[in-house]
Design a protein around this motif. Structure first.
Motif, PDB file in Angstrom:
ATOM      1  N   THR A 293      30.222  36.623  50.568  1.00 42.56           N
ATOM      2  CA  THR A 293      31.652  36.687  50.254  1.00 42.56           C
ATOM      3  C   THR A 293      31.891  37.144  48.820  1.00 42.56           C
ATOM      4  N   LEU A 294      31.033  36.746  47.907  1.00 40.51           N
ATOM      5  CA  LEU A 294      31.231  37.065  46.492  1.00 40.51           C
ATOM      6  C   LEU A 294      30.725  38.448  46.121  1.00 40.51           C
ATOM      7  N   THR A 295      29.757  39.003  46.839  1.00 41.06           N
ATOM      8  CA  THR A 295      29.116  40.255  46.411  1.00 41.06           C
ATOM      9  C   THR A 295      29.409  41.442  47.312  1.00 41.06           C
ATOM     10  N   ASP A 296      30.002  41.270  48.493  1.00 43.45           N
ATOM     11  CA  ASP A 296      30.257  42.398  49.391  1.00 43.45           C
ATOM     12  C   ASP A 296      31.537  43.130  48.992  1.00 43.45           C
ATOM     13  N   ASP A 297      31.543  44.454  49.274  1.00 46.05           N
ATOM     14  CA  ASP A 297      32.727  45.309  49.097  1.00 46.05           C
ATOM     15  C   ASP A 297      33.277  45.190  47.671  1.00 46.05           C
ATOM     16  N   LEU A 298      32.451  45.532  46.691  1.00 44.44           N
ATOM     17  CA  LEU A 298      32.857  45.432  45.290  1.00 44.44           C
ATOM     18  C   LEU A 298      33.648  46.666  44.878  1.00 44.44           C
ATOM     19  N   PRO A 299      34.659  46.526  44.025  1.00 48.94           N
ATOM     20  CA  PRO A 299      35.385  47.704  43.520  1.00 48.94           C
ATOM     21  C   PRO A 299      34.496  48.497  42.569  1.00 48.94           C
ATOM     22  N   GLN A 300      34.745  49.804  42.535  1.00 51.51           N
ATOM     23  CA  GLN A 300      33.991  50.686  41.651  1.00 51.51           C
ATOM     24  C   GLN A 300      34.951  51.409  40.718  1.00 51.51           C
ATOM     25  N   PRO A 301      34.751  51.297  39.409  1.00 49.94           N
ATOM     26  CA  PRO A 301      33.754  50.474  38.714  1.00 49.94           C
ATOM     27  C   PRO A 301      34.232  49.036  38.574  1.00 49.94           C
ATOM     28  N   LEU A 302      33.303  48.101  38.504  1.00 54.59           N
ATOM     29  CA  LEU A 302      33.617  46.684  38.354  1.00 54.59           C
ATOM     30  C   LEU A 302      33.674  46.360  36.864  1.00 54.59           C
ATOM     31  N   ARG A 303      34.882  46.140  36.345  1.00 52.37           N
ATOM     32  CA  ARG A 303      35.063  45.931  34.905  1.00 52.37           C
ATOM     33  C   ARG A 303      35.076  44.448  34.533  1.00 52.37           C
ATOM     34  N   HIS A 304      35.554  43.593  35.418  1.00 54.68           N
ATOM     35  CA  HIS A 304      35.689  42.171  35.093  1.00 54.68           C
ATOM     36  C   HIS A 304      35.049  41.349  36.209  1.00 54.68           C
ATOM     37  N   PRO A 305      33.732  41.162  36.204  1.00 50.69           N
ATOM     38  CA  PRO A 305      33.089  40.423  37.303  1.00 50.69           C
ATOM     39  C   PRO A 305      33.512  38.963  37.360  1.00 50.69           C
ATOM     40  N   VAL A 306      33.727  38.315  36.206  1.00 49.61           N
ATOM     41  CA  VAL A 306      34.108  36.900  36.216  1.00 49.61           C
ATOM     42  C   VAL A 306      35.482  36.727  36.856  1.00 49.61           C
ATOM     43  N   LYS A 307      36.439  37.629  36.560  1.00 49.39           N
ATOM     44  CA  LYS A 307      37.770  37.542  37.163  1.00 49.39           C
ATOM     45  C   LYS A 307      37.694  37.751  38.674  1.00 49.39           C
ATOM     46  N   LEU A 308      36.812  38.662  39.111  1.00 49.59           N
ATOM     47  CA  LEU A 308      36.673  38.886  40.549  1.00 49.59           C
ATOM     48  C   LEU A 308      36.114  37.645  41.246  1.00 49.59           C
ATOM     49  N   LEU A 309      35.078  37.014  40.635  1.00 45.48           N
ATOM     50  CA  LEU A 309      34.526  35.800  41.233  1.00 45.48           C
ATOM     51  C   LEU A 309      35.555  34.678  41.263  1.00 45.48           C
ATOM     52  N   ARG A 310      36.349  34.572  40.194  1.00 46.35           N
ATOM     53  CA  ARG A 310      37.379  33.521  40.151  1.00 46.35           C
ATOM     54  C   ARG A 310      38.416  33.737  41.254  1.00 46.35           C
ATOM     55  N   HIS A 311      38.806  35.005  41.448  1.00 51.62           N
ATOM     56  CA  HIS A 311      39.812  35.300  42.485  1.00 51.62           C
ATOM     57  C   HIS A 311      39.263  35.018  43.880  1.00 51.62           C
ATOM     58  N   ARG A 312      38.024  35.452  44.162  1.00 49.33           N
ATOM     59  CA  ARG A 312      37.490  35.258  45.507  1.00 49.33           C
ATOM     60  C   ARG A 312      37.198  33.790  45.786  1.00 49.33           C
ATOM     61  N   LEU A 313      36.729  33.052  44.800  1.00 47.33           N
ATOM     62  CA  LEU A 313      36.467  31.628  45.026  1.00 47.33           C
ATOM     63  C   LEU A 313      37.760  30.853  45.280  1.00 47.33           C
ATOM     64  N   THR A 314      38.882  31.327  44.707  1.00 53.59           N
ATOM     65  CA  THR A 314      40.158  30.626  44.882  1.00 53.59           C
ATOM     66  C   THR A 314      40.880  31.065  46.142  1.00 53.59           C
ATOM     67  N   ALA A 315      40.941  32.386  46.379  1.00 54.09           N
ATOM     68  CA  ALA A 315      41.745  32.898  47.492  1.00 54.09           C
ATOM     69  C   ALA A 315      41.047  32.774  48.834  1.00 54.09           C
ATOM     70  N   LEU A 316      39.714  32.783  48.861  1.00 54.69           N
ATOM     71  CA  LEU A 316      38.980  32.774  50.130  1.00 54.69           C
ATOM     72  C   LEU A 316      38.341  31.424  50.428  1.00 54.69           C
ATOM     73  N   LEU A 317      38.827  30.352  49.818  1.00 55.54           N
ATOM     74  CA  LEU A 317      38.254  29.031  50.040  1.00 55.54           C
ATOM     75  C   LEU A 317      38.438  28.621  51.506  1.00 55.54           C
ATOM     76  N   PRO A 318      37.354  28.301  52.229  1.00 59.32           N
ATOM     77  CA  PRO A 318      37.494  27.931  53.647  1.00 59.32           C
ATOM     78  C   PRO A 318      38.026  26.508  53.784  1.00 59.32           C
ATOM     79  N   PRO A 319      38.653  26.180  54.900  1.00 62.74           N
ATOM     80  CA  PRO A 319      39.137  24.809  55.126  1.00 62.74           C
ATOM     81  C   PRO A 319      37.972  23.883  55.459  1.00 62.74           C
TER      82      PRO A 319
END
Length: 376
Positions: A293-319
């Motif tokens: 979930t954290l590493t698939d389909d990354l934007p190119q170029p990836l400028r802010h990896p920490v912001k991307l991880l923060r967004h995916r961990l928050t928005a894709l949290l499973p129930p």
């Protein structure tokens, strides 16, 4: 490896000046040198026009003058049908972009001329005719003349201009009047010519200027760049943090760089993101699923990896996983059905929890018992 990337667009994106936005569209602007049409935002972002009407308007604006733009001609150019094109033309006509005028030729034929205006709000508007000034009335010469003047103020201003009156000429004394010579007639004295009175100054009439009608308000579809940014949602936290969860979350974040070199995180970033990964592990998410979930389909170029991880961990949290009692289908209440019995006397079927006689046979037996008791 099956995802195709546009390398030319990626190189052009790398040359965009300034920081790129974290969300929304990113414009790569290449100036046109030929074959382009200028379209105003009042049309491209019109809040009341449909996308079909906006596209038809841009198509008509890009065509050279004299091109046929009837419904059938536009249907031959576009994929939309004649009904949608006719509805789009009616929308443009209602908002002033299009006007269809019937014109009669010399041979009594009637044709329709289509007029398209790219900016209807800038058309000149007719002003009200200026009011004619009232004729002035003559005033007596021996009185002050009052000239009313109209100026562009709340109340009219009255200007009083006095007219200079010539001073009276004194009569000659009687001893200064000499008698005329005999035989001569006295010549009449010339009448004194009064000096010309100065004309009153003309006050120009300031007519009120009618302001042009205001343009129809348009709601911007894109927020201004100074709009306040909404606050970020907080990172998820585990309900019962433990040392094992924290150790597993830290190990998973440190191991990300083996699968994606872009995620070479610092110790501070790992300490910040570890509680969110612990919340995923607490909800029984598999580490491989979290890594994908954290590493698939990354934007190119990836400028802010920490912001991307923060967004995916928050928005894709499973129930949380449901419990065993939540997966059990509730049992339906049993309906007790009274079985059928066969009457011992008449072999009739009737419903009863125990074998015996039917209702008619019971009544007959009761009637016979009563008669026997009476006879006795």
């Amino acid at each position: 490896m099956d995802t195709q990337q546009n390398t030319a667009l990626t190189r052009a994106l790398a040359e965009v000046p300034g920081p790129l936005p974290t969300r929304g569209v990113i414009h790569v602007v290449i100036p046109h040198t030929d074959r382009f049409t200028v379209v105003g935002n009042h049309l491209a972002q019109h809040p009341d026009l449909s996308c079909t009407a906006i596209g038809i308007a841009v198509l008509i604006q890009s065509l050279p003058q004299g091109t046929e733009v009837s419904i059938k001609a536009l249907a031959a150019r576009c994929r939309e049908g004649e009904k949608r094109i006719a509805a789009a033309l009616r929308e443009l006509e209602a908002h002033g972009y299009l006007q269809r005028i019937r014109h009669r030729l010399t041979d009594k034929k009637v044709i329709t001329r289509t007029v398209f205006c790219n900016q209807p709000t800038a058309l000149p508007h007719p002003h009200h005719p200026a009011a004619q000034p009232h004729p002035r009335t003559a005033a007596p010469a021996d009185a002050a003349v009052h000239v009313p003047a109209r100026v562009a103020v709340a109340a009219p201003v009255r200007v009083d201009v006095p007219v200079a009156v010539p001073a009276p000429v004194p009569a000659p004394a009687p001893e200064q009047i000499s008698a005329p010579a005999p035989g001569q007639m006295p010549a009449p004295a010339p009448a004194p010519v009064p000096p010309a009175a100065p004309l009153p100054p003309r006050v120009p009439l300031a007519l009120p200027v009618q302001p042009p009608p205001p343009a129809p308000p348009s709601v911007p579809l894109v927020p201004p760049p100074t709009a306040p940014t909404p606050p970020r949602p907080p990172l998820p936290q585990p309900g019962a943090p433990t040392t094992e969860l924290d150790r597993a979350a830290t190990a998973l974040l440190c191991d990300l760089r083996r699968h994606a070199p872009q995620f070479t995180l610092s110790e501070g970033d790992i300490r910040q993101l570890a509680p969110a990964v612990a919340a995923w592990l607490e909800r029984e998410a598999h580490p491989d699923a979290i890594r994908r979930t954290l590493t698939d389909d990354l934007p190119q170029p990836l400028r802010h990896p920490v912001k991307l991880l923060r967004h995916r961990l928050t928005a894709l949290l499973p129930p949380p996983l449901p419990g065993a009692c939540d997966l059990v289908v509730p049992a339906r209440p049993r309906v007790v059905v009274t079985p059928f019995q066969t009457c011992d006397d008449c072999d009739r079927a009737f419903r009863s929890p125990a074998p015996g006689h039917c209702r008619d046979c019971r009544e007959t037996r009761e009637h016979r018992g009563a008669n026997v008791h009476t006879a006795a």
